[in-house]
Design a protein around this motif. Sequence first.
Motif, short mmCIF file in Angstrom:
data_model
loop_
_atom_site.label_atom_id
_atom_site.label_comp_id
_atom_site.label_asym_id
_atom_site.label_seq_id
_atom_site.Cartn_x
_atom_site.Cartn_y
_atom_site.Cartn_z
N SER A 60 0.81 -1.22 0.00
CA SER A 60 0.00 0.00 0.00
C SER A 60 0.84 1.27 0.00
O SER A 60 0.31 2.36 -0.17
N SER A 61 2.16 1.14 0.22
CA SER A 61 3.00 2.34 0.17
C SER A 61 4.40 2.01 -0.35
O SER A 61 4.94 0.93 -0.09
N ILE A 62 4.94 2.98 -1.10
CA ILE A 62 6.29 2.85 -1.68
C ILE A 62 6.99 4.19 -1.48
O ILE A 62 6.42 5.25 -1.72
N SER A 63 8.25 4.10 -1.08
CA SER A 63 9.07 5.28 -0.91
C SER A 63 10.26 5.18 -1.87
O SER A 63 10.91 4.14 -1.95
N ILE A 64 10.51 6.26 -2.61
CA ILE A 64 11.63 6.32 -3.55
C ILE A 64 12.46 7.55 -3.19
O ILE A 64 11.93 8.66 -3.14
N ASN A 65 13.73 7.35 -2.94
CA ASN A 65 14.61 8.44 -2.54
C ASN A 65 15.87 8.38 -3.40
O ASN A 65 16.57 7.36 -3.39
N ILE A 77 14.69 2.39 -2.50
CA ILE A 77 13.29 2.12 -2.81
C ILE A 77 12.78 1.15 -1.76
O ILE A 77 13.37 0.09 -1.55
N SER A 78 11.70 1.53 -1.08
CA SER A 78 11.14 0.70 -0.01
C SER A 78 9.65 0.50 -0.24
O SER A 78 8.98 1.37 -0.79
N ASP A 79 9.16 -0.63 0.20
CA ASP A 79 7.72 -0.87 0.18
C ASP A 79 7.31 -1.53 1.49
O ASP A 79 8.14 -1.86 2.32
N ASN A 80 6.01 -1.68 1.66
CA ASN A 80 5.51 -2.24 2.92
C ASN A 80 4.79 -3.58 2.69
O ASN A 80 3.77 -3.84 3.32
N ARG A 81 5.36 -4.42 1.83
CA ARG A 81 4.70 -5.70 1.58
C ARG A 81 4.46 -6.41 2.90
O ARG A 81 5.29 -6.37 3.80
N ALA A 82 3.31 -7.04 3.00
CA ALA A 82 2.83 -7.61 4.26
C ALA A 82 3.77 -8.66 4.83
O ALA A 82 3.89 -8.80 6.03
N MET A 109 26.51 -0.98 -6.69
CA MET A 109 26.26 -2.04 -5.71
C MET A 109 24.80 -2.00 -5.31
O MET A 109 24.16 -0.94 -5.36
N MET A 110 24.29 -3.15 -4.88
CA MET A 110 22.90 -3.23 -4.44
C MET A 110 22.83 -4.05 -3.17
O MET A 110 23.52 -5.05 -3.02
N ASP A 111 21.97 -3.61 -2.26
CA ASP A 111 21.72 -4.33 -1.02
C ASP A 111 20.21 -4.47 -0.87
O ASP A 111 19.48 -3.47 -0.98
N ILE A 112 19.75 -5.68 -0.66
CA ILE A 112 18.32 -5.93 -0.47
C ILE A 112 18.11 -6.31 0.98
O ILE A 112 18.78 -7.20 1.50
N ARG A 113 17.15 -5.65 1.61
CA ARG A 113 16.82 -5.96 2.99
C ARG A 113 15.34 -6.26 3.11
O ARG A 113 14.51 -5.46 2.71
#
Length: 135
Positions: A60-65, A77-82, A109-113
């Motif tokens: 329901s929400s995505i943040s792009i910075n 880039i962040s989201d709030n997947r359940a 480089m990429m880091d996924i959390r």
Amino acid sequence: RDFGFARAIDDLISQKNNQKIKFKITTDRTVENLSIQYQFHLYRIIQEFLLNVSQHIEISSISINIRIKNALVNVEISDNRAHSDNEQHWKSSSHFKNIEKSILYYDGMMDIRNNSKGMNLLITLKKEVNNLETI
């Protein structure tokens, strides 16, 4: 009329808004000073992430910075997947592979959390050196 990077991202998000997702976007104004090719790679990274999001109706929400500091471009880039997706599943997706190609192109480089609050994609790219291009 503005046809730059910010407008392109706004248009991309408008296409996604039929999913009732709340977007928060912060973009460094100096992104517009990067080459069109570099801006296109940034656009494609965001587009691929959003294509992946469309498979997760619970978001329901995505943040792009996007920030530029010294010789680096930082994209978060962040989201709030359940629930957190399996990282291996994400890494095997075509969306991930397309993002990875854009990142490798600029020696980045990429880091996924993943956690209980969603997914966070942190990308660091080397800022291009403005060379004269031949036409």
